[in-house]
Every structure is written in C-alpha cells, then in structure tokens.
Design a protein around this motif. Structure first.
Motif, short mmCIF file in Angstrom:
data_model
loop_
_atom_site.label_atom_id
_atom_site.label_comp_id
_atom_site.label_asym_id
_atom_site.label_seq_id
_atom_site.Cartn_x
_atom_site.Cartn_y
_atom_site.Cartn_z
N ARG A 12 128.76 -68.43 53.39
CA ARG A 12 129.28 -69.26 54.48
C ARG A 12 130.31 -70.22 53.92
N SER A 13 131.47 -70.28 54.49
CA SER A 13 132.49 -71.20 54.01
C SER A 13 132.42 -72.49 54.82
N SER A 14 132.80 -73.58 54.22
CA SER A 14 132.81 -74.86 54.92
C SER A 14 134.24 -75.17 55.33
N GLY A 15 134.42 -76.03 56.36
CA GLY A 15 135.75 -76.38 56.84
C GLY A 15 135.92 -75.99 58.29
N PHE A 16 137.19 -75.92 58.74
CA PHE A 16 137.50 -75.63 60.13
C PHE A 16 137.94 -74.18 60.28
N SER A 17 137.62 -73.64 61.41
CA SER A 17 138.09 -72.28 61.69
C SER A 17 139.47 -72.37 62.32
N LEU A 18 140.16 -71.27 62.37
CA LEU A 18 141.51 -71.23 62.93
C LEU A 18 141.48 -71.58 64.42
N ILE A 19 140.47 -71.17 65.14
CA ILE A 19 140.36 -71.47 66.56
C ILE A 19 140.19 -72.97 66.78
N GLU A 20 139.41 -73.63 65.97
CA GLU A 20 139.23 -75.08 66.10
C GLU A 20 140.54 -75.81 65.87
N VAL A 21 141.30 -75.37 64.87
CA VAL A 21 142.59 -76.00 64.57
C VAL A 21 143.55 -75.79 65.73
N LEU A 22 143.60 -74.59 66.29
CA LEU A 22 144.49 -74.32 67.41
C LEU A 22 144.11 -75.13 68.64
N VAL A 23 142.83 -75.30 68.93
CA VAL A 23 142.40 -76.11 70.06
C VAL A 23 142.80 -77.56 69.85
N ALA A 24 142.61 -78.09 68.65
CA ALA A 24 143.00 -79.47 68.35
C ALA A 24 144.51 -79.64 68.48
N LEU A 25 145.27 -78.68 68.01
CA LEU A 25 146.73 -78.73 68.11
C LEU A 25 147.18 -78.68 69.57
N PHE A 26 146.55 -77.83 70.37
CA PHE A 26 146.87 -77.73 71.79
C PHE A 26 146.61 -79.06 72.50
N ILE A 27 145.50 -79.68 72.24
CA ILE A 27 145.17 -80.97 72.87
C ILE A 27 146.17 -82.04 72.45
N THR A 28 146.56 -82.05 71.20
CA THR A 28 147.54 -83.03 70.71
C THR A 28 148.90 -82.82 71.39
N ILE A 29 149.32 -81.57 71.52
CA ILE A 29 150.61 -81.28 72.16
C ILE A 29 150.60 -81.72 73.62
N ILE A 30 149.50 -81.46 74.33
CA ILE A 30 149.39 -81.89 75.73
C ILE A 30 149.50 -83.41 75.82
N GLY A 31 148.88 -84.12 74.93
CA GLY A 31 148.96 -85.59 74.92
C GLY A 31 150.36 -86.09 74.65
N ILE A 32 151.05 -85.48 73.71
CA ILE A 32 152.43 -85.89 73.39
C ILE A 32 153.36 -85.59 74.56
N MET A 33 153.19 -84.44 75.20
CA MET A 33 154.02 -84.11 76.36
C MET A 33 153.76 -85.09 77.51
N GLY A 34 152.53 -85.48 77.71
CA GLY A 34 152.21 -86.46 78.75
C GLY A 34 152.86 -87.80 78.47
N ALA A 35 152.83 -88.23 77.21
CA ALA A 35 153.46 -89.50 76.85
C ALA A 35 154.97 -89.45 77.02
N ALA A 36 155.58 -88.31 76.68
CA ALA A 36 157.04 -88.16 76.85
C ALA A 36 157.41 -88.18 78.32
#
Length: 166
Positions: A12-36
């Motif tokens: 078992r490897s420790s850390g984040f999976s690619l799906i978790e990173v993509l979900v976090a990136l998607f949420i961040t992008i939505i927040g930045i677009m809302g602020a803009a």
C-alpha cells in the motif's frame, strides 16, 4: 508465550491518489473563477456608479447656473437647451452679460462637459458619448444627461434626469 509481530503491508502506498488531486484542483479552479467574476462585476458596478455621479454633477451644475440667472429664466432663455450644436461665444464675460447673453454663456460652458466647445487641447469628455438637454416652461424644468456605457462588446444607453422648479 508467543509473540505476535504485526508487519506492515508495504504494497500500500501512502499519499494522494490522482483522483483526489484532480478533485482538489477542480474545486480550487471553481473558487478562482468565482472570485474573478465577482471582481469583474464589482468593477462594472463601480464604473456605472461613477458615470451616474458625474451625470448628477453635470445636471446640478446647470440647475445652479439657472438659479444664478433668474432674469434669464424669466425670459425663457433656458426653456429649450441642447448640447448638440452649442451656441457661439457671446463675448460678454469681460464686458458684462445681460440675462440672455449669460444664458448663452451658461449653455456654452455646460456643453463643454460633452464636447470640446472651448477648443481645449487634450480634451476628454466627462461622460462617454453623452449629451444634455434642458426642457422647461419657464417654471418647471427637466435637465437630462444621456450617455452610453460600453461593456466589452455591448453598449447600454443611460439617462439621468433632474426635475427643477424655479
């Protein structure tokens, strides 16, 4: 006594999976677009408020000029004024103006807010694509300032009216 040793499963490897990173990136992008979007809407509202304030100032300036020249108002010199085609200079400021000449001078100076009537180098109008009118019957007057607000590819006609009773 038997000792049981727990071993760690190294598969078992420790850390984040690619799906978790993509979900976090998607949420961040939505927040930045809302602020803009919020910032752009705020700037548009601020610019619109600035233009409305300028229109209010311009209309109030003509109202003050009319109050300062009651003889011109009484002679109906302010009953129909348009900043499209401002009058020629009556050349009376240094020699003294009568009521009608002062009304013409007021009209000419008021038109300067909308176009370069006085021939000033580097002139910029107070409002974009603007015009002004005064319509009255000798007692009741409506001072109107019209302008166009441009936002990206669209333009919106705006108007400010000041009702005055003298």
């Amino acid at each position: 006594m038997k000792v049981i040793v727990m071993q760690r499963d190294d598969n078992r490897s420790s850390g984040f999976s690619l799906i978790e990173v993509l979900v976090a990136l998607f949420i961040t992008i939505i927040g930045i677009m809302g602020a803009a979007t919020l910032q752009a809407t705020s700037l548009k509202g601020n610019r619109s408020a600035y233009f409305t304030t300028q229109a209010s100032y311009i209309a109030s300036d003509m109202a003050s000029r009319m109050r300062a020249n009651p003889a011109g108002v009484a002679s109906n010199a302010y009953n129909a004024i348009s900043t499209i085609g401002a009058p020629v200079d009556p050349n009376c400021i240094t020699t003294g103006c009568n009521a009608s000449q002062l009304a013409l001078q007021d009209h000419r100076e008021w038109a300067q807010y909308f176009s370069n009537v006085l021939g000033i180098a580097g002139y910029r109008p107070t409002l974009p694509e603007a015009s002004g009118t005064v319509i009255g019957d000798g007692t009741n007057f409506t001072i109107t300032v019209n302008w166009t607000e441009s936002v990206l590819v669209s333009s919106t006609a705006q108007s400010y009216k000041l009702h005055l009773r003298l």
